[in-house]
Scaffold this active site. Structure first.
Site, PDB file in Angstrom:
ATOM      1  N   ALA A   1    -100.869  -0.033  50.282  1.00 34.93           N
ATOM      2  CA  ALA A   1    -101.817   1.074  50.438  1.00 34.93           C
ATOM      3  C   ALA A   1    -103.071   0.515  51.085  1.00 34.93           C
ATOM      4  O   ALA A   1    -103.922  -0.063  50.411  1.00 34.93           O
ATOM      5  CB  ALA A   1    -102.134   1.699  49.081  1.00 34.93           C
ATOM      6  N   SER A   2    -103.163   0.679  52.391  1.00 37.95           N
ATOM      7  CA  SER A   2    -104.291   0.111  53.116  1.00 37.95           C
ATOM      8  C   SER A   2    -104.916   1.165  54.008  1.00 37.95           C
ATOM      9  O   SER A   2    -104.557   2.337  53.948  1.00 37.95           O
ATOM     10  CB  SER A   2    -103.838  -1.107  53.930  1.00 37.95           C
ATOM     11  N   GLY A   3    -105.853   0.742  54.853  1.00 34.41           N
ATOM     12  CA  GLY A   3    -106.581   1.693  55.668  1.00 34.41           C
ATOM     13  C   GLY A   3    -105.700   2.469  56.615  1.00 34.41           C
ATOM     14  O   GLY A   3    -105.656   3.698  56.591  1.00 34.41           O
TER      15      GLY A   3
ATOM     16  N   GLU B   1    -114.367   6.918  44.863  1.00 35.39           N
ATOM     17  CA  GLU B   1    -114.076   6.423  43.516  1.00 35.39           C
ATOM     18  C   GLU B   1    -115.286   6.584  42.608  1.00 35.39           C
ATOM     19  O   GLU B   1    -115.160   7.014  41.453  1.00 35.39           O
ATOM     20  CB  GLU B   1    -113.648   4.956  43.576  1.00 35.39           C
TER      21      GLU B   1
ATOM     22  N   ASP C   1    -108.237  -6.941  53.357  1.00 41.98           N
ATOM     23  CA  ASP C   1    -107.819  -7.797  54.465  1.00 41.98           C
ATOM     24  C   ASP C   1    -108.448  -9.179  54.332  1.00 41.98           C
ATOM     25  O   ASP C   1    -109.672  -9.301  54.170  1.00 41.98           O
ATOM     26  CB  ASP C   1    -108.221  -7.168  55.795  1.00 41.98           C
TER      27      ASP C   1
ATOM     28  N   ALA D   1     -86.374   8.913  38.391  1.00 38.96           N
ATOM     29  CA  ALA D   1     -87.785   8.855  38.761  1.00 38.96           C
ATOM     30  C   ALA D   1     -88.595   9.925  38.057  1.00 38.96           C
ATOM     31  O   ALA D   1     -89.758   9.712  37.712  1.00 38.96           O
ATOM     32  CB  ALA D   1     -87.934   9.006  40.270  1.00 38.96           C
TER      33      ALA D   1
ATOM     34  N   ALA E   1     -87.031  12.308  35.533  1.00 34.87           N
ATOM     35  CA  ALA E   1     -86.452  12.922  34.342  1.00 34.87           C
ATOM     36  C   ALA E   1     -85.595  11.940  33.554  1.00 34.87           C
ATOM     37  O   ALA E   1     -85.151  10.907  34.063  1.00 34.87           O
ATOM     38  CB  ALA E   1     -85.607  14.131  34.750  1.00 34.87           C
TER      39      ALA E   1
ATOM     40  N   ASP F   1     -85.034  15.949  48.810  1.00 38.24           N
ATOM     41  CA  ASP F   1     -84.893  14.546  48.387  1.00 38.24           C
ATOM     42  C   ASP F   1     -83.427  14.118  48.421  1.00 38.24           C
ATOM     43  O   ASP F   1     -82.888  13.637  47.427  1.00 38.24           O
ATOM     44  CB  ASP F   1     -85.463  14.379  46.975  1.00 38.24           C
TER      45      ASP F   1
END
Length: 533
Positions: free
Chosen positions: A134-136, A182, A289, A350, A352, A452
């Site tokens: 999870a990055s820019g 945040e 980074d 995932a 249930a 899905d």
């Protein structure tokens, strides 16, 4: 062995010295800070040109002072080859080539996103993890399979950090926007925003538009920040759990600068604890980074003989992680799933917990404590209704699905017929994939999608291939939505099968027999739009 790492894909000019003998990593960084607004590529490149030589010089001085002689004592140069901003990468590439020639040492071109993953693997000691980056400019799920890090899921539009920055620029806040959101979210109340998950892929553009509209309509900024954070991070946590379920891995590594957010780490940790998985997030200096992760991966690549010549060292702004041959982990176990056998013991997926009772199956969508309660109640109820309705609708079209006996959206519970002997993953054949393609074509012609269709959501026996779990499905005539169904299935096959090519060919052939003619051409468009294709 000592490796000099150089990073400069976007905003951070960074150099590092990694000593494999004592595992020390010294990092020197100089981040670009715009005076206003977001990151400006030209200004970032100008900053890189000025700052990178200085941080490299500092690290070289450290190399001399920490050695046993007056020599620099560096064994190889590792640099970020991509992905990233072209002007910044070219500065990094030039610096790396200059050093490797001046010091007469090998050169190693590192994929920046794999470095985010590998630093977590290196420090955690995990053997078969799924990685959430999870990055820019990026957001994706990776798992090692067939000598590559396969993309199990990814953003279909923009990176998570960039998405948040677009919202904060609308507010007049300067880069980086994530820490400001945040901070604001600590004082806000939850505001409902769109939640877009398709298999293990996800989209942020609609959320950003809705968040901007909410602010323009005078919803308190702190409330929108809370809703934005809760929604985006819940999406990332959900797809991470879906990847764990698909592959059977019980290890999750977090990488990328957005991973510094306390709420995201809390959600991921809570999810992993609930399903008995292990979670690891590196310390902040290795999440943002940094050249330390470049040096660590560079050392592994160097030991595997994966170096490059100066003539072959051109940078690649669109360097995808699944384009890298992973020679340094060639003998390791892949992230592949052990197919579920549904007996009377509860099986946790995932979403249930599923229990077989004779010829019936009871499926209960469990509360997700990582999600905001309001969002969790909404999703559980919506998906239970959708699964009941669309499972029955598909059956009426002649698509094999289980009979639905009872549905209670308030408790997220379904009771349906037990079908199949195992998952498609246990018997992943050309003929079965062909049949799945036919099934999806039929439901698309009827105006809805599965949502899905992974190998986890097809049950098989000697006679049939049953589609199950329509919880992410919905009614739509949009060709893009239909093509996403195909993309999700192909992605799940690519990420887990030993020889995916003939399976994918059969799947697309089956779809061509029953589906909509324009969908497969749109599928090619979607594949080309994935981050850095």
């Amino acid at each position: 062995m000592r490796i000099l790492g150089i990073e400069g894909t976007a905003w951070a000019a960074s150099a590092a010295l990694y000593n494999t003998h004592d595992e020390t990593i010294v990092i020197e960084s100089d981040p670009y800070q715009p005076d206003s607004g977001g990151l400006h590529p030209r200004e970032a490149a100008e900053h890189m040109s000025t700052a990178l030589p200085e941080v490299i010089s500092t690290i070289l001085e450290r190399a001399v002072s920490s050695g046993n002689t007056d020599a620099i004592g560096i064994d190889a140069i590792a640099f970020s080859r991509g992905p990233g901003l072209g002007p910044c990468l070219r500065v990094v590439g030039t610096a790396a080539r200059t050093l490797t020639q001046a010091l007469s040492v090998p050169l190693i071109g590192v994929n920046h996103m794999i470095a985010h993953l590998e630093i977590g693997r290196h420090q955690s000691g995990f053997t078969t993890p799924v990685c959430l980056n999870a990055s820019g400019a990026n957001a994706h799920l990776l798992g090692y399979h067939r000598r590559q890090y396969q993309v199990l899921g990814e953003t279909m539009d923009t990176g998570v950090g960039n998405a948040i920055d677009k919202f904060t620029r609308h507010l007049g806040w300067n880069h980086p926007g994530g820490p400001k959101v945040e901070a604001a979210a600590t004082d806000g109340s939850y505001h409902d925003l769109p939640y877009v998950v398709k298999g293990m892929d996800f989209s942020f553009s609609g959320i950003m538009s809705a968040a901007k509209d909410a602010v323009d309509n005078e919803v308190p900024v702190v409330d929108v920040c809370t809703g934005l954070q809760e929604t985006i991070f819940a999406m990332l946590t959900e797809v991470a759990e879906r990847a764990l379920s698909l592959t059977g891995s019980n290890e999750l590594v977090l990488g990328g600068g957005v991973g510094q957010n306390d709420r995201l780490r809390e959600m991921l940790s809570t999810m992993c604890t609930a399903r008995g998985a292990s979670f690891y997030a590196p310390e902040s200096r290795f999440l943002r980074d940094n050249a330390g992760m470049i040096a660590v991966l560079g050392a592994a690549m160097y030991e595997a003989g994966q170096t490059i010549s100066v003539n072959d060292s051109a940078v690649d702004p669109t360097f995808r992680p699944d384009a890298v041959t992973v020679t340094w982990r060639d003998d390791e176990t892949s992230v592949t799933r052990t197919p579920a056998t549904l007996d009377k013991t509860p099986v946790r997926g995932a979403e249930a917990i599923v229990r077989r009772i004779n010829d019936h199956v009871v499926k209960r969508r469990v509360e997700k404590s990582y999600r905001h309660p309001k969002l969790d109640r909404r999703l559980r109820a919506e998906r239970t209704r959708a699964e009941a309705r669309l499972t029955s609708a598909a059956r009426r079209l002649g698509v094999p699905t289980p009979l639905i006996f009872d549905a209670d959206p308030e408790t997220g519970t379904l009771v349906f017929e037990y079908v199949g002997e195992t998952d498609l993953a246990a018997d992943l054949t050309v003929s079965r994939c062909h049949a799945v393609g036919q099934h999806l074509g039929r439901i698309h012609n009827a105006g809805f999608v599965h949502g899905d269709p992974t190998t986890r959501n097809v049950r098989v026996d000697s006679a049939q291939n049953y589609l199950i779990d329509f919880g992410l499905g919905y009614h739509t005539d949009h060709v893009e939505d239909h093509a996403m169904d195909l993309h999700v299935f192909i992605q799940s096959v690519t990420g887990t099968a030993s020889d995916p090519a003939p399976l994918i060919t059969a799947f697309e052939s089956g779809y061509a027999e029953t589906g909509i003619s324009t969908v497969q051409s749109r599928l090619r468009d979607i594949e080309s739009r994935g981050r850095y294709h």
